[in-house]
Write a protein that holds these residues in place. Structure first.
Motif, PDB file in Angstrom:
ATOM      1  N   UNK A   1      60.924  50.115  57.585  1.00  0.00           N
ATOM      2  CA  UNK A   1      59.701  49.310  57.576  1.00  0.00           C
ATOM      3  C   UNK A   1      59.622  48.504  56.281  1.00  0.00           C
ATOM      4  N   UNK A   2      59.395  47.170  56.342  1.00  0.00           N
ATOM      5  CA  UNK A   2      59.304  46.358  55.128  1.00  0.00           C
ATOM      6  C   UNK A   2      58.121  46.797  54.272  1.00  0.00           C
ATOM      7  N   UNK A   3      58.284  46.604  52.948  1.00  0.00           N
ATOM      8  CA  UNK A   3      57.194  46.945  52.038  1.00  0.00           C
ATOM      9  C   UNK A   3      56.095  45.888  52.170  1.00  0.00           C
ATOM     10  N   UNK A   4      54.844  46.294  52.310  1.00  0.00           N
ATOM     11  CA  UNK A   4      53.781  45.305  52.533  1.00  0.00           C
ATOM     12  C   UNK A   4      53.460  44.511  51.264  1.00  0.00           C
ATOM     13  N   UNK A   5      53.280  43.200  51.386  1.00  0.00           N
ATOM     14  CA  UNK A   5      52.858  42.408  50.232  1.00  0.00           C
ATOM     15  C   UNK A   5      51.374  42.610  49.973  1.00  0.00           C
ATOM     16  N   UNK A   6      50.925  42.147  48.818  1.00  0.00           N
ATOM     17  CA  UNK A   6      49.492  42.214  48.538  1.00  0.00           C
ATOM     18  C   UNK A   6      48.763  41.185  49.396  1.00  0.00           C
ATOM     19  N   UNK A   7      47.548  41.498  49.752  1.00  0.00           N
ATOM     20  CA  UNK A   7      46.662  40.563  50.433  1.00  0.00           C
ATOM     21  C   UNK A   7      45.721  39.987  49.364  1.00  0.00           C
ATOM     22  N   UNK A   8      44.724  39.228  49.769  1.00  0.00           N
ATOM     23  CA  UNK A   8      43.759  38.705  48.807  1.00  0.00           C
ATOM     24  C   UNK A   8      42.397  38.596  49.472  1.00  0.00           C
ATOM     25  N   UNK A   9      41.395  38.465  48.650  1.00  0.00           N
ATOM     26  CA  UNK A   9      40.037  38.301  49.135  1.00  0.00           C
ATOM     27  C   UNK A   9      39.297  37.326  48.226  1.00  0.00           C
ATOM     28  N   UNK A  10      38.325  36.658  48.782  1.00  0.00           N
ATOM     29  CA  UNK A  10      37.536  35.731  47.965  1.00  0.00           C
ATOM     30  C   UNK A  10      36.366  36.465  47.330  1.00  0.00           C
ATOM     31  N   UNK A  11      36.220  36.262  46.032  1.00  0.00           N
ATOM     32  CA  UNK A  11      35.126  36.862  45.274  1.00  0.00           C
ATOM     33  C   UNK A  11      34.426  35.755  44.491  1.00  0.00           C
ATOM     34  N   UNK A  12      33.313  36.110  43.917  1.00  0.00           N
ATOM     35  CA  UNK A  12      32.572  35.145  43.096  1.00  0.00           C
ATOM     36  C   UNK A  12      32.693  35.536  41.629  1.00  0.00           C
ATOM     37  N   UNK A  13      33.062  34.558  40.807  1.00  0.00           N
ATOM     38  CA  UNK A  13      33.191  34.800  39.365  1.00  0.00           C
ATOM     39  C   UNK A  13      32.022  34.166  38.634  1.00  0.00           C
ATOM     40  N   UNK A  14      31.372  34.952  37.805  1.00  0.00           N
ATOM     41  CA  UNK A  14      30.319  34.423  36.939  1.00  0.00           C
ATOM     42  C   UNK A  14      30.680  34.754  35.504  1.00  0.00           C
ATOM     43  N   UNK A  15      30.778  33.725  34.697  1.00  0.00           N
ATOM     44  CA  UNK A  15      31.231  33.893  33.327  1.00  0.00           C
ATOM     45  C   UNK A  15      30.261  34.745  32.517  1.00  0.00           C
ATOM     46  N   UNK A  16      30.822  35.490  31.591  1.00  0.00           N
ATOM     47  CA  UNK A  16      29.986  36.270  30.682  1.00  0.00           C
ATOM     48  C   UNK A  16      29.240  35.358  29.708  1.00  0.00           C
ATOM     49  N   UNK A  17      29.639  34.061  29.673  1.00  0.00           N
ATOM     50  CA  UNK A  17      28.945  33.112  28.815  1.00  0.00           C
ATOM     51  C   UNK A  17      27.697  32.525  29.480  1.00  0.00           C
ATOM     52  N   UNK A  18      27.493  32.857  30.754  1.00  0.00           N
ATOM     53  CA  UNK A  18      26.348  32.289  31.470  1.00  0.00           C
ATOM     54  C   UNK A  18      25.049  32.598  30.726  1.00  0.00           C
ATOM     55  N   UNK A  19      24.235  31.567  30.540  1.00  0.00           N
ATOM     56  CA  UNK A  19      22.939  31.766  29.893  1.00  0.00           C
ATOM     57  C   UNK A  19      22.989  31.750  28.379  1.00  0.00           C
ATOM     58  N   UNK A  20      24.162  31.506  27.793  1.00  0.00           N
ATOM     59  CA  UNK A  20      24.268  31.540  26.341  1.00  0.00           C
ATOM     60  C   UNK A  20      24.430  30.131  25.757  1.00  0.00           C
ATOM     61  N   UNK A  21      24.095  29.121  26.538  1.00  0.00           N
ATOM     62  CA  UNK A  21      24.096  27.772  26.019  1.00  0.00           C
ATOM     63  C   UNK A  21      25.475  27.241  25.673  1.00  0.00           C
ATOM     64  N   UNK A  22      26.458  27.482  26.527  1.00  0.00           N
ATOM     65  CA  UNK A  22      27.805  27.003  26.252  1.00  0.00           C
ATOM     66  C   UNK A  22      27.860  25.493  26.392  1.00  0.00           C
ATOM     67  N   UNK A  23      28.892  24.890  25.830  1.00  0.00           N
ATOM     68  CA  UNK A  23      29.051  23.443  25.846  1.00  0.00           C
ATOM     69  C   UNK A  23      29.168  22.937  27.282  1.00  0.00           C
ATOM     70  N   UNK A  24      28.739  21.698  27.489  1.00  0.00           N
ATOM     71  CA  UNK A  24      28.760  21.117  28.824  1.00  0.00           C
ATOM     72  C   UNK A  24      30.158  21.087  29.409  1.00  0.00           C
TER      73      UNK A  24
END
Length: 392
Positions: A1-24
């Protein structure tokens, strides 16, 4: 049996800089979707390799067992030297380098060289892995990582990550990354699965070690120290499966010789191709044995030179001191006394060995004491490290 490859899933990323007034210019990275790996569960899978790779694995296993057995009668110096050499090589894969002298001085408490201090921590993690070789569980992995990053103010030592991690490009966002590790919520279950695989007794041992390592690196369960912890886990499996019984085979030094090939093999594993990481591990084992054999010969030559340089009765305490120096080539009077149980006047022996040119003494400001060192043993260790970093 072939070794299974990794799959993927869609997630949401929110930066840890959110709300800290980062540059535009960076606001586009504050929140966006991304795809993260979903590795297969492997606990009950049987890794199959080609007949050519199986033959290579068999030869590598034979070389590992033979080298380990050859050193069974003189474990004291070489178990220590090879353990530290493995830790230094594993650290060098992560671009952490230091001379043997700096590493051993850091072991005595000089924390002024950050790389050396981190290599010392990796040595402790490797020793922890060997101590836990009979208990390959998620808890033992956490213990190894806890030792490795103990006191690190930027990462949680001995704890699974609770955030996204990725390899490549931006440090702020997984957008465009070469590899995005599984969602943090998947980590505990995935680690439990790979440790079940690691404990199996029905698989070719070196194949099992290579695959378990690749799966662990794919999971990437920590915010930092994944590579070093993963290679410490390899050493635990070498010991736990009986491939080594006496000394640490510096397989990381073999991997270091071709880091591009090592990383390419990990990438191939994620596509479902296990052959490259198995071949890389087997070939690294050969290189490790060859390199370590040269180190053993070099230290034997140093010990022979000591016997010619030192004039003392066979029952003199200097010979007991030299046994310690062979495995701990940088020491203080107090560290030496601790290893000898405080049973003799170490200063007399240290002075005699310094007068014979075997040791060099130096007052170390950071340690506020005198340090003695064997430059001959340190040169042998640095030569080992140079050979490890040589491509070919």
């Amino acid at each position: 049996m072939p070794w299974p490859p990794i799959d993927s899933e869609e997630l949401w990323f929110e930066s840890k800089y959110a709300g800290f007034g980062v540059a535009a210019s960076r606001r586009s990275t504050l929140g966006h979707p991304y795809r993260a790996a979903v590795p297969p569960r492997i606990a009950e899978l049987d890794p199959a390799v080609s007949s050519a790779t199986a033959a290579l694995v068999d030869d590598a296993v034979e070389a590992l067992i033979r080298f380990d057995a050859q050193l069974g009668g003189e474990i004291a110096p070489f178990a220590s030297l090879l353990l530290r050499s493995e830790a230094a090589a594993s650290s060098q894969i992560e671009n952490l380098t230091a001379s043997a002298r700096a590493i051993y001085t850091a072991e005595l408490g000089d924390d002024s060289r950050q790389n050396a201090a981190q290599i010392v921590a990796n040595t402790r993690a490797m020793q922890s892995a060997l101590d836990l070789a009979a208990d390959l569980t998620p808890a033992s992995v956490l213990a190894m990582h806890g030792v490795l990053l103990d006191g690190d103010p930027h990462h949680d030592a001995g704890a699974w990550r609770g955030e996204a991690v990725w390899i490549g490009r931006s440090a702020d966002s997984p957008a465009g990354a070469e590899f995005v590790a599984p969602a943090s919520g998947r980590v505990p279950d995935l680690v439990d699965d790979v440790m079940v695989f690691a404990r199996r007794t029905d698989l070719p041992r070196l194949v099992q070690i290579a695959v378990a390592h690749a799966q662990f690196e794919t999971i990437h369960p920590f915010t930092d120290g994944n590579g070093r912890t993963g290679r410490a886990l390899m050493q635990a499996m070498f010991r736990g499966t009986g491939l080594t019984r006496n000394v640490t085979i510096p397989v990381s030094a073999g991997l270091l010789t071709d880091t591009a090939g090592y990383h390419a093999a990990l990438d191939a594993y994620r596509t479902g191709d296990i052959e490259p990481i198995v071949v890389a591990t087997a070939e690294a084992s050969f290189r490790a044995v060859n390199n370590a054999s040269v180190l053993v010969d070099d230290v034997h030559a140093v010990q022979a030179q000591w016997r010619e340089s030192v004039t003392a009765r066979s029952d003199s305490s200097v010979w007991r001191v030299l046994e310690v120096v062979a495995r701990q080539p940088v020491l203080t009077a107090s560290s030496l006394s601790a290893q000898l149980g405080g049973s003799l006047n170490v200063y007399r022996a240290l002075d005699a060995l310094t007068a014979a040119g075997v040791l060099v003494s130096k007052s170390e400001h950071k340690l506020r004491t005198t340090v003695w060192r064997s430059d001959d043993v340190l040169r042998a260790l640095d030569a080992f490290a140079r050979r490890s970093g040589r491509r070919g």
